[in-house]
Design an enzyme around this catalytic site. Sequence first.
Site, PDB file in Angstrom:
ATOM      1  N   ASN A  13       0.849  -1.193   0.000  1.00 31.97           N
ATOM      2  CA  ASN A  13       0.000   0.000   0.000  1.00 31.97           C
ATOM      3  C   ASN A  13       0.881   1.239   0.000  1.00 31.97           C
ATOM      4  O   ASN A  13       2.036   1.194   0.423  1.00 31.97           O
ATOM      5  CB  ASN A  13      -0.877  -0.013   1.268  1.00 31.97           C
ATOM      6  CG  ASN A  13      -1.771   1.209   1.362  1.00 31.97           C
ATOM      7  OD1 ASN A  13      -2.365   1.648   0.370  1.00 31.97           O
ATOM      8  ND2 ASN A  13      -1.863   1.796   2.560  1.00 31.97           N
TER       9      ASN A  13
ATOM     10  N   HIS B 182       0.871   5.229   1.451  1.00 33.51           N
ATOM     11  CA  HIS B 182       0.174   6.163   2.346  1.00 33.51           C
ATOM     12  C   HIS B 182       0.799   7.550   2.182  1.00 33.51           C
ATOM     13  O   HIS B 182       2.028   7.670   2.159  1.00 33.51           O
ATOM     14  CB  HIS B 182       0.299   5.674   3.791  1.00 33.51           C
ATOM     15  CG  HIS B 182      -0.485   6.514   4.751  1.00 33.51           C
ATOM     16  ND1 HIS B 182      -1.846   6.425   4.862  1.00 33.51           N
ATOM     17  CD2 HIS B 182      -0.093   7.496   5.602  1.00 33.51           C
ATOM     18  CE1 HIS B 182      -2.269   7.309   5.758  1.00 33.51           C
ATOM     19  NE2 HIS B 182      -1.223   7.964   6.220  1.00 33.51           N
TER      20      HIS B 182
HETATM   21  C1  GRF Z   1      -2.751   8.671  -2.863  1.00 33.62           C
HETATM   22  O1  GRF Z   1      -2.418   9.886  -2.299  1.00 33.62           O
HETATM   23  C2  GRF Z   1      -2.336   7.538  -1.976  1.00 33.62           C
HETATM   24  O2  GRF Z   1      -1.268   7.842  -1.154  1.00 33.62           O
HETATM   25  C3  GRF Z   1      -3.536   7.279  -1.133  1.00 33.62           C
HETATM   26  O3  GRF Z   1      -4.635   7.545  -1.964  1.00 33.62           O
HETATM   27  C4  GRF Z   1      -4.257   8.504  -2.960  1.00 33.62           C
HETATM   28  C5  GRF Z   1      -4.713   7.956  -4.281  1.00 33.62           C
HETATM   29  O4  GRF Z   1      -4.590   8.923  -5.301  1.00 33.62           O
HETATM   30  N1  GRF Z   1      -3.525   5.964  -0.567  1.00 33.62           N
HETATM   31  P1  GRF Z   1      -4.833   8.526  -6.815  1.00 33.62           P
HETATM   32  O5  GRF Z   1      -6.245   7.974  -6.909  1.00 33.62           O
HETATM   33  O6  GRF Z   1      -3.824   7.503  -7.191  1.00 33.62           O
HETATM   34  O7  GRF Z   1      -4.675   9.790  -7.611  1.00 33.62           O
END
Ligand code: GRF
Length: 303
Positions: free
Chosen positions: A213, A215
């Site tokens: 994942n 974050h």
């Molecule tokens: C990202 O900032 C990621 O860190 C978090 O959710 C966001 C997803 O953004 N888990 P995107 O949909 O990939 O633009």
Amino acid sequence: MLKKLQQRWNVNGLNLVLIITTFALGGSLCGYAGRKILLFTNLEKNVLWFVLYILLITLLWPLCVLLISIPLGQFAFFKRYLIKVWSKMSGRSKNNHNKMNIAIFASGAGSNAQQIIKTSSLLLQEKGEAKIEANKATYEVALIVCNKPGAGVLQIAEKAGIPTLLIEKERFFNGDNYLPELKKHQIDFIVLAGFLWKMPAALITVYPKKIINIHPALLPKYGGKGMYGSKVHEAVIAAGENESGITIHFVDELYDHGEIIFQAKCEVAQQDTAETLAQKIHLLEHANYPAVIASVVEKQNRS
Ligand code: GRF
């Protein structure tokens, strides 16, 4: 032992029982057929008989397990299994069997998913042109899993011609966790990119250290339930931090908790708002997530 097999073959408990049963019945059928065929030769049971018997059952075994696997619903598994054994025996696995199929679980705009897809096609293209070592692993995005109809990531998948799977809460948490679909697409590895549901324990068991994942903060700070999207950046700014960043980690049964694989930092300036900080974080994510995935996948492929 059984749990290890389950993890190695990416299957649930019921499938494991059916696979073991197929092995047992296929083995017995093959031994029986081998002896019956040798009866026709009228050979005495001497050394030659045993040599012929062993050669015969080696040839018959794949056919017998494939045959038994059909009524037990395990044909797809055994087809893959035999191809793998064959490519190992013929030494082809070193050069060819090093592409991992990944599923991206995402429910938002999908900018990370887009970057990951772009990098995967570049890697595969380079591999085709032999620009990178023959045995270096690459990944291919084989499936996009999403829990929000209309999410931007679905359009990205459609444009890239990648199959999508729209999932429902009840089946994801209380049913078969969509394992049959993941198996159908031969998913080896799962990447979360903006997916807000917790991973069910059953999926973590089937994909040990194969779910990661990203974050948008420097864990262990600013993580946990409810910490997503702009809430994370607002909390970072409210706490007066002068730096934030990204964390890529293995997924366990707790929110934002598993072993950290990679972190990168950026400055939080006085004038930053949650929006401007989110932009900086996105740049960091796009620059690093695909490369980290490639390196984790490569390590997994070697082990
Ligand atoms: C990202 O900032 C990621 O860190 C978090 O959710 C966001 C997803 O953004 N888990 P995107 O949909 O990939 O633009």
